[in-house]
Motif scaffolding. Structure first.
Motif, short mmCIF file in Angstrom:
data_model
loop_
_atom_site.label_atom_id
_atom_site.label_comp_id
_atom_site.label_asym_id
_atom_site.label_seq_id
_atom_site.Cartn_x
_atom_site.Cartn_y
_atom_site.Cartn_z
N ALA A 137 -46.04 -3.57 -95.27
CA ALA A 137 -47.00 -2.64 -95.89
C ALA A 137 -48.43 -3.12 -95.71
CB ALA A 137 -46.67 -2.47 -97.37
N LEU A 138 -48.62 -4.43 -95.68
CA LEU A 138 -49.97 -5.00 -95.59
C LEU A 138 -50.48 -5.12 -94.16
CD1 LEU A 138 -49.44 -7.91 -98.15
CD2 LEU A 138 -51.09 -6.04 -98.44
N LEU A 139 -49.59 -5.10 -93.18
CA LEU A 139 -49.95 -5.51 -91.83
C LEU A 139 -51.09 -4.70 -91.22
CD1 LEU A 139 -49.51 -7.29 -89.43
CD2 LEU A 139 -47.54 -5.89 -88.77
N ALA A 140 -50.94 -3.39 -91.12
CA ALA A 140 -51.99 -2.58 -90.51
C ALA A 140 -53.30 -2.63 -91.31
CB ALA A 140 -51.51 -1.14 -90.33
N PRO A 141 -53.27 -2.51 -92.65
CA PRO A 141 -54.53 -2.63 -93.40
C PRO A 141 -55.25 -3.96 -93.22
CG PRO A 141 -52.86 -1.59 -94.78
CD PRO A 141 -52.16 -2.07 -93.54
N VAL A 142 -54.50 -5.06 -93.10
CA VAL A 142 -55.14 -6.36 -92.89
C VAL A 142 -55.78 -6.42 -91.50
CG1 VAL A 142 -54.70 -8.83 -92.50
CG2 VAL A 142 -53.83 -7.71 -94.56
N LEU A 182 -48.84 0.02 -85.08
CA LEU A 182 -48.30 -0.63 -86.28
C LEU A 182 -47.99 0.40 -87.36
CD1 LEU A 182 -50.64 -3.75 -86.50
CD2 LEU A 182 -48.22 -3.76 -85.89
N ARG A 183 -48.92 1.29 -87.61
CA ARG A 183 -48.70 2.31 -88.65
C ARG A 183 -47.49 3.20 -88.31
NH1 ARG A 183 -52.24 2.30 -92.50
NH2 ARG A 183 -54.39 1.59 -92.20
N GLU A 184 -47.39 3.62 -87.08
CA GLU A 184 -46.27 4.48 -86.67
C GLU A 184 -44.94 3.75 -86.79
OE1 GLU A 184 -47.37 5.53 -82.72
OE2 GLU A 184 -49.08 6.77 -83.37
N THR A 185 -44.92 2.48 -86.45
CA THR A 185 -43.69 1.70 -86.53
C THR A 185 -43.26 1.48 -87.97
OG1 THR A 185 -44.20 0.61 -84.43
CG2 THR A 185 -42.58 -0.47 -85.86
N VAL A 186 -44.20 1.13 -88.83
CA VAL A 186 -43.89 0.95 -90.25
C VAL A 186 -43.35 2.24 -90.84
CG1 VAL A 186 -44.94 0.56 -92.52
CG2 VAL A 186 -45.48 -0.97 -90.62
N ALA A 206 -41.84 4.70 -89.16
CA ALA A 206 -40.54 5.00 -88.56
C ALA A 206 -39.43 4.16 -89.18
CB ALA A 206 -40.59 4.75 -87.05
N LEU A 207 -39.78 2.98 -89.68
CA LEU A 207 -38.78 2.10 -90.29
C LEU A 207 -38.67 2.30 -91.80
CD1 LEU A 207 -38.91 0.91 -87.45
CD2 LEU A 207 -38.92 -1.37 -88.46
N ASP A 208 -39.33 3.34 -92.32
CA ASP A 208 -39.21 3.72 -93.73
C ASP A 208 -39.57 2.58 -94.69
OD1 ASP A 208 -38.35 6.37 -93.23
OD2 ASP A 208 -36.31 5.66 -92.86
N VAL A 209 -40.61 1.83 -94.36
CA VAL A 209 -41.06 0.76 -95.23
C VAL A 209 -41.87 1.36 -96.38
CG1 VAL A 209 -42.51 -1.30 -95.40
CG2 VAL A 209 -41.09 -0.93 -93.38
N PRO A 210 -41.56 1.04 -97.62
CA PRO A 210 -42.27 1.63 -98.75
C PRO A 210 -43.66 1.04 -98.92
CG PRO A 210 -40.71 0.01 -99.55
CD PRO A 210 -40.47 0.13 -98.07
N PRO A 211 -44.63 1.80 -99.45
CA PRO A 211 -45.94 1.24 -99.79
C PRO A 211 -45.82 0.31 -100.99
CG PRO A 211 -45.79 3.50 -100.55
CD PRO A 211 -44.54 3.24 -99.75
N LEU A 212 -46.86 -0.46 -101.23
CA LEU A 212 -46.81 -1.43 -102.33
C LEU A 212 -46.63 -0.77 -103.68
CD1 LEU A 212 -49.56 -4.05 -101.34
CD2 LEU A 212 -47.10 -4.10 -100.89
N VAL A 270 -57.73 -3.70 -98.78
CA VAL A 270 -56.42 -3.83 -98.13
C VAL A 270 -55.31 -3.39 -99.08
CG1 VAL A 270 -54.73 -5.51 -97.30
CG2 VAL A 270 -57.10 -5.65 -96.51
N LEU A 271 -55.36 -3.87 -100.32
CA LEU A 271 -54.33 -3.52 -101.30
C LEU A 271 -54.30 -2.02 -101.58
CD1 LEU A 271 -54.80 -6.54 -103.72
CD2 LEU A 271 -52.81 -6.12 -102.25
N ARG A 272 -55.48 -1.41 -101.68
CA ARG A 272 -55.52 0.05 -101.91
C ARG A 272 -54.92 0.78 -100.70
NH1 ARG A 272 -60.62 -1.15 -104.47
NH2 ARG A 272 -61.70 -0.91 -102.47
N ALA A 273 -55.27 0.33 -99.48
CA ALA A 273 -54.75 1.01 -98.28
C ALA A 273 -53.26 0.83 -98.14
CB ALA A 273 -55.47 0.47 -97.05
N ALA A 274 -52.72 -0.30 -98.62
CA ALA A 274 -51.29 -0.57 -98.50
C ALA A 274 -50.46 0.05 -99.61
CB ALA A 274 -51.05 -2.08 -98.49
N SER A 275 -51.14 0.66 -100.58
CA SER A 275 -50.43 1.23 -101.72
C SER A 275 -50.21 2.72 -101.60
CB SER A 275 -51.23 0.92 -103.01
OG SER A 275 -51.29 -0.47 -103.22
#
Length: 381
Positions: free
Chosen positions: A278-283, A326-330, A332-338, A376-381
């Motif tokens: 969740a943090l990767l692309a925002p960081v 990165l965003r598209e992959t996250v 596609a893998l159904d990773v939840p936001p923070l 970053v935390l706001r973007a990942a949430s």
């Protein structure tokens, strides 16, 4: 070019079917085996062949200070002289920590950073054989063990060359049964652990080589492993991505993704890999923005462009296209936001302030302010 050190286990064994070598590895290392395993010890016991462990420790979740303390006490009482850890990163970190504490007669808080005394590990650990069953943390080749200290609301490391396993045995076939959600979170963690060392100011030619290979293999294999778990080629690529990421981070450090993830993981009960994802692309976006504004001549900007090319497989890819990948992959893998894993906006300021002091931040390519980290935390949430 300045010189560099490279720390790796004494032996690294890799390949499909190599788990069959485990039993023959043990007699020269020790006779009284502690088996560290996950929720189902029977699966791990079968890999030991005729070796009967004198103690078995199950690690059902994230390793904790109390859990490692209890496991070490049991191992001491049983006269353990070799540790075999078979499982995900939590199991491997537990095994490495117990092996180090057995060799030093100490307590986890003697050595733990941030919340403990931080005393260096002075003497060699008992031999530890690390056998990963997920492709993610690279803990089989790292020189630290991450433990949760719930009373302090943080995760922290015992860190020493003595925590390197005696043998890292990586068999991609052991990951074939990983469910899709574990494949996604652990795989994105592996990708992160290749990306952060690659852009780290502490990178060197050896870590560049393995991190670039890990990024290339992980980018082409992650979605295939997630969608088709039985794909042996994809599983092998992801196992190598994880292995290479572990070597890279052990020698070139991590960055803000893991600096934040360690604090988030100590604040809410969420899988480490999913938090990193969740943090990767925002960081990456925050780092590039800060570099362009404050250090426009930094070689880290070129490094981020190289990362984009490695991820997309395109020689003309831009940094922005790498972030989009990165965003598209996250997604596609159904990773939840923070926010979906329980981190509340009211907790962001404390997480950012604590993360800014994290040892992982030493590997970040640019110093991020508290405001940067809040963004970053706001973007990942």
């Amino acid at each position: 070019m300045s010189g560099f050190d490279l720390a790796v286990p004494r032996r690294v064994l890799f390949g499909p079917g190599r788990a069959g070598d485990l039993a023959d590895l043990l007699p020269p290392l020790g006779r009284r085996v502690l088996l560290c395993t996950g929720r189902d010890p029977s699966r791990s016991r079968s890999l030991l062949g005729g070796v009967d462990p004198v103690a078995v420790v199950s690690v059902p979740g994230e390793p904790t200070v109390d859990g490692v303390r209890a496991a070490t006490r049991e191992a001491r009482d049983a006269g353990v002289d070799v540790v075999v850890a078979i499982g995900g990163g939590s199991v491997l970190d537990t095994g490495k920590a117990v092996a180090a504490l057995l060799g030093n007669g100490t307590d986890p808080l003697d050595h733990l950073e941030v919340v403990g005394r931080g005393v260096p590990v002075a003497r060699p650990a008992r031999p530890c054989v690390a056998v990963p069953t997920t492709a993610g943390t690279g803990a089989e080749v790292t020189a630290n063990a991450v433990l949760a200290a719930p009373e302090h609301g943080v995760k922290a490391s015992i860190r020493s060359p003595h925590l390197l396993a005696a043998v890292a045995l990586v068999d991609p076939l052991l990951t074939l049964t990983c469910p899709p959600e574990v494949t996604a979170s652990s795989g994105l963690d592996a990708l992160t652990q290749c990306l952060e060392p690659y852009v780290s100011p502490q990178a060197n030619p050896a870590t560049d080589a393995v991190a670039a290979a890990g990024l290339r293999r992980g980018a082409r294999a992650l979605r295939a492993a997630y969608e088709r778990g039985e794909d042996r080629g994809a599983r092998e690529d992801m196992a190598l991505c994880s292995l290479f990421g572990g070597i890279a981070l052990a020698n070139a450090k991590l960055g803000a993704v893991h600096g934040l993830a360690g604090v988030v993981g100590g604040t809410v009960d969420a899988p480490h890999g999913a938090v990193c994802a969740a943090l990767l692309a925002p960081v990456v976006e925050a780092n590039v923005r800060a570099l362009r504004a404050r250090e426009p001549d930094s070689p880290a900007l070129c490094r981020h462009a190289e990362v984009a090319r490695l991820l997309t497989g395109r020689d003309d890819a831009t940094v922005e296209e790498g972030v989009a990948w990165l965003r598209e992959t996250v997604a596609a893998l159904d990773v939840p936001p923070l926010g979906a894993v329980g981190l509340e906006p009211a907790q962001h300021a404390e997480v950012a302030a604590t993360a800014a002091r994290s040892s992982s931040m030493r590997g970040n390519p640019v110093q991020l302010t508290d405001d940067d980290l809040l963004g970053v935390l706001r973007a990942a949430s």
